[in-house]
Design an enzyme around this catalytic site. Structure first.
Site, PDB file in Angstrom:
ATOM      1  N   GLY A   1      -2.226  27.366 -10.297  1.00  0.00           N
ATOM      2  CA  GLY A   1      -3.266  26.343 -10.382  1.00  0.00           C
ATOM      3  C   GLY A   1      -3.332  25.644 -11.734  1.00  0.00           C
ATOM      4  O   GLY A   1      -3.606  24.442 -11.812  1.00  0.00           O
TER       5      GLY A   1
ATOM      6  N   ASP B   1      -6.838  25.319  -8.964  1.00  0.00           N
ATOM      7  CA  ASP B   1      -6.705  23.943  -8.466  1.00  0.00           C
ATOM      8  C   ASP B   1      -7.372  23.720  -7.114  1.00  0.00           C
ATOM      9  O   ASP B   1      -7.703  22.584  -6.765  1.00  0.00           O
ATOM     10  CB  ASP B   1      -5.220  23.591  -8.347  1.00  0.00           C
ATOM     11  CG  ASP B   1      -4.493  24.557  -7.411  1.00  0.00           C
ATOM     12  OD1 ASP B   1      -4.468  25.764  -7.708  1.00  0.00           O
ATOM     13  OD2 ASP B   1      -3.985  24.094  -6.369  1.00  0.00           O
TER      14      ASP B   1
ATOM     15  N   THR C   1      -0.203  24.348  -3.513  1.00  0.00           N
ATOM     16  CA  THR C   1      -0.233  25.792  -3.725  1.00  0.00           C
ATOM     17  C   THR C   1       0.686  26.120  -4.900  1.00  0.00           C
ATOM     18  O   THR C   1       1.604  25.366  -5.182  1.00  0.00           O
ATOM     19  CB  THR C   1       0.222  26.553  -2.453  1.00  0.00           C
ATOM     20  OG1 THR C   1       0.535  27.908  -2.795  1.00  0.00           O
ATOM     21  CG2 THR C   1       1.462  25.952  -1.821  1.00  0.00           C
TER      22      THR C   1
ATOM     23  N   ARG D   1     -12.285  32.553 -13.700  1.00  0.00           N
ATOM     24  CA  ARG D   1     -11.230  31.528 -13.643  1.00  0.00           C
ATOM     25  C   ARG D   1     -11.356  30.706 -12.348  1.00  0.00           C
ATOM     26  O   ARG D   1     -11.586  31.236 -11.272  1.00  0.00           O
ATOM     27  CB  ARG D   1      -9.874  32.221 -13.710  1.00  0.00           C
ATOM     28  CG  ARG D   1      -8.676  31.279 -13.594  1.00  0.00           C
ATOM     29  CD  ARG D   1      -8.132  31.223 -12.191  1.00  0.00           C
ATOM     30  NE  ARG D   1      -6.835  30.549 -12.150  1.00  0.00           N
ATOM     31  CZ  ARG D   1      -6.203  30.246 -11.030  1.00  0.00           C
ATOM     32  NH1 ARG D   1      -6.725  30.551  -9.863  1.00  0.00           N
ATOM     33  NH2 ARG D   1      -5.046  29.632 -11.059  1.00  0.00           N
TER      34      ARG D   1
ATOM     35  N   THR E   1      -1.863  31.242  -1.161  1.00  0.00           N
ATOM     36  CA  THR E   1      -3.003  30.369  -0.830  1.00  0.00           C
ATOM     37  C   THR E   1      -2.707  29.663   0.490  1.00  0.00           C
ATOM     38  O   THR E   1      -1.545  29.513   0.851  1.00  0.00           O
ATOM     39  CB  THR E   1      -3.112  29.307  -1.947  1.00  0.00           C
ATOM     40  OG1 THR E   1      -3.728  29.903  -3.069  1.00  0.00           O
ATOM     41  CG2 THR E   1      -3.886  28.092  -1.546  1.00  0.00           C
TER      42      THR E   1
HETATM   43  N1  ASP Z   1      -3.101  27.581  -6.347  1.00  0.00           N
HETATM   44  C1  ASP Z   1      -3.781  28.840  -6.300  1.00  0.00           C
HETATM   45  C2  ASP Z   1      -4.510  29.070  -7.591  1.00  0.00           C
HETATM   46  O1  ASP Z   1      -3.950  28.872  -8.650  1.00  0.00           O
HETATM   47  C3  ASP Z   1      -2.897  30.004  -6.054  1.00  0.00           C
HETATM   48  C4  ASP Z   1      -1.944  29.859  -4.904  1.00  0.00           C
HETATM   49  O2  ASP Z   1      -1.533  28.771  -4.526  1.00  0.00           O
HETATM   50  O3  ASP Z   1      -1.582  30.889  -4.331  1.00  0.00           O
HETATM   51  O4  ASP Z   1      -5.632  29.498  -7.545  1.00  0.00           O
END
Ligand code: ASP
Length: 309
Positions: free
Chosen positions: A226, A204, A223, A201, A173
């Site tokens: 989530g 976060d 990141t 889904r 992310t």
């Molecule tokens: N935080 C992100 C999520 O759960 C994923 C990520 O940080 O790569 O959607």
């Protein structure tokens, strides 16, 4: 006042990436952010511009490079928060826009809502004539085909899928925080979520206080997994600690320590900046490429790659 922009390219293993390529993207993102500040733009302009570059890179899990869900479909989350006005905007499970972060800003500026999801958010992107996403990249589709049989497409608990995502290092992310020359703070985040996630889904990155938060004391972007970040309210927690008098560095470390005590290692990372302009990146994963640049710096500071890539 000395403006500063901080960006990250995601917390994870970073096993399968080309370091030079990612460094180049981080640098261009930081330059896009700092140029906005140099032109007299706000912290919000800086974080959105910096995030657009990360989304457009095609090699990170956001915008063009977003991963797909268990049905091979692309759905993205993004959020922005302006610490000066205290307003936020976010989009959840969108498929239409090339740059979900731009749509999140529009939600904040043009609507009375905070979060728009799915077809409604896509409708707004369409009505605003925002550039359309061309669909998943070949690299993402190849990974999907390779791993979909190993995933558990029926379980909403999707622990197995998170494990696959972690193995692939696909938690990349993106996000940015900034302090502008007038002392305003802002945060922006964008993601394709977790590869093979259950359709619908939301992570976060669409939730203020979880994936992103900014007020007049600090700004932070998270990141990682989530489902854990939403429960520890990682970015809100970190910025609250700044408000209580801790520096950005201590606040990030304390918030992450609390998060790790709840959910264990390999679950999260965050970037942060406080109103004095102190930037920091903290993570409990193997790596989280991140960097910062100040208005008076020639070259950005880059950190957070694994020892060997
Ligand atoms: N935080 C992100 C999520 O759960 C994923 C990520 O940080 O790569 O959607």
């Amino acid at each position: 006042m000395n403006g500063v922009v901080v960006v990250h390219a995601g917390a994870g293993t970073w096993r399968f990436f080309n370091r030079d390529e990612v460094t180049k993207v981080i640098k261009s993102s930081l330059r896009a952010g700092i140029e906005a500040l140099k032109r007299g733009g706000t912290a919000l302009d800086a974080v959105v511009n910096a995030t657009i570059v990360l989304e457009d890179s095609g090699i990170l899990n956001a915008g063009l490079g977003s991963v797909v869900d268990a049905l091979g479909r692309l759905t993205m989350d993004a959020g922005v928060m302006d610490g000066y006005t205290g307003r936020a905007g976010a989009v959840a499970a969108v498929t239409y826009p090339k740059n979900p972060v731009v749509l999140a800003r529009k939600v904040m500026e043009l609507t009375d809502h905070i979060i728009l999801s799915g077809s409604g958010a896509d409708e707004l992107a369409f009505r605003l004539n925002l550039p359309k996403h061309p669909g998943p990249t070949e690299r993402v589709l190849k990974l999907y085909k390779e791993y979909v049989s190993k995933a558990d497409p029926t379980s909403v608990r999707f622990a197995k899928n998170v494990k696959i995502a972690k193995e692939l290092g696909m938690l990349d992310t993106v996000g940015a925080v900034a302090l502008d020359n007038d002392g305003r703070l802002a945060a922006a985040v964008s993601t394709g979520g977790i590869i093979l996630k259950f359709p619908g889904r939301v992570g976060d990155s669409a939730i203020p206080g979880a994936g992103f938060y900014a007020d007049r004391y600090g700004a932070a972007v998270a990141t990682g997994v989530g489902e854990t970040i939403m429960m520890s309210l990682l970015t809100y927690r970190a910025v609250q600690l700044i408000k209580e008098g801790y520096t950005a560095i201590t606040a990030a470390k304390m918030a992450l320590q609390f998060h790790t005590s709840l959910f264990g290692k390999d679950t999260a990372g965050l970037i942060i900046v406080d109103r004095s302009g102190t930037p920091y990146g903290a993570y409990n994963t193997q790596a989280m490429p991140w960097g910062y640049i100040r208005v008076d710096m020639e070259e950005p500071y880059i950190s957070g790659f694994p020892e060997t890539t």
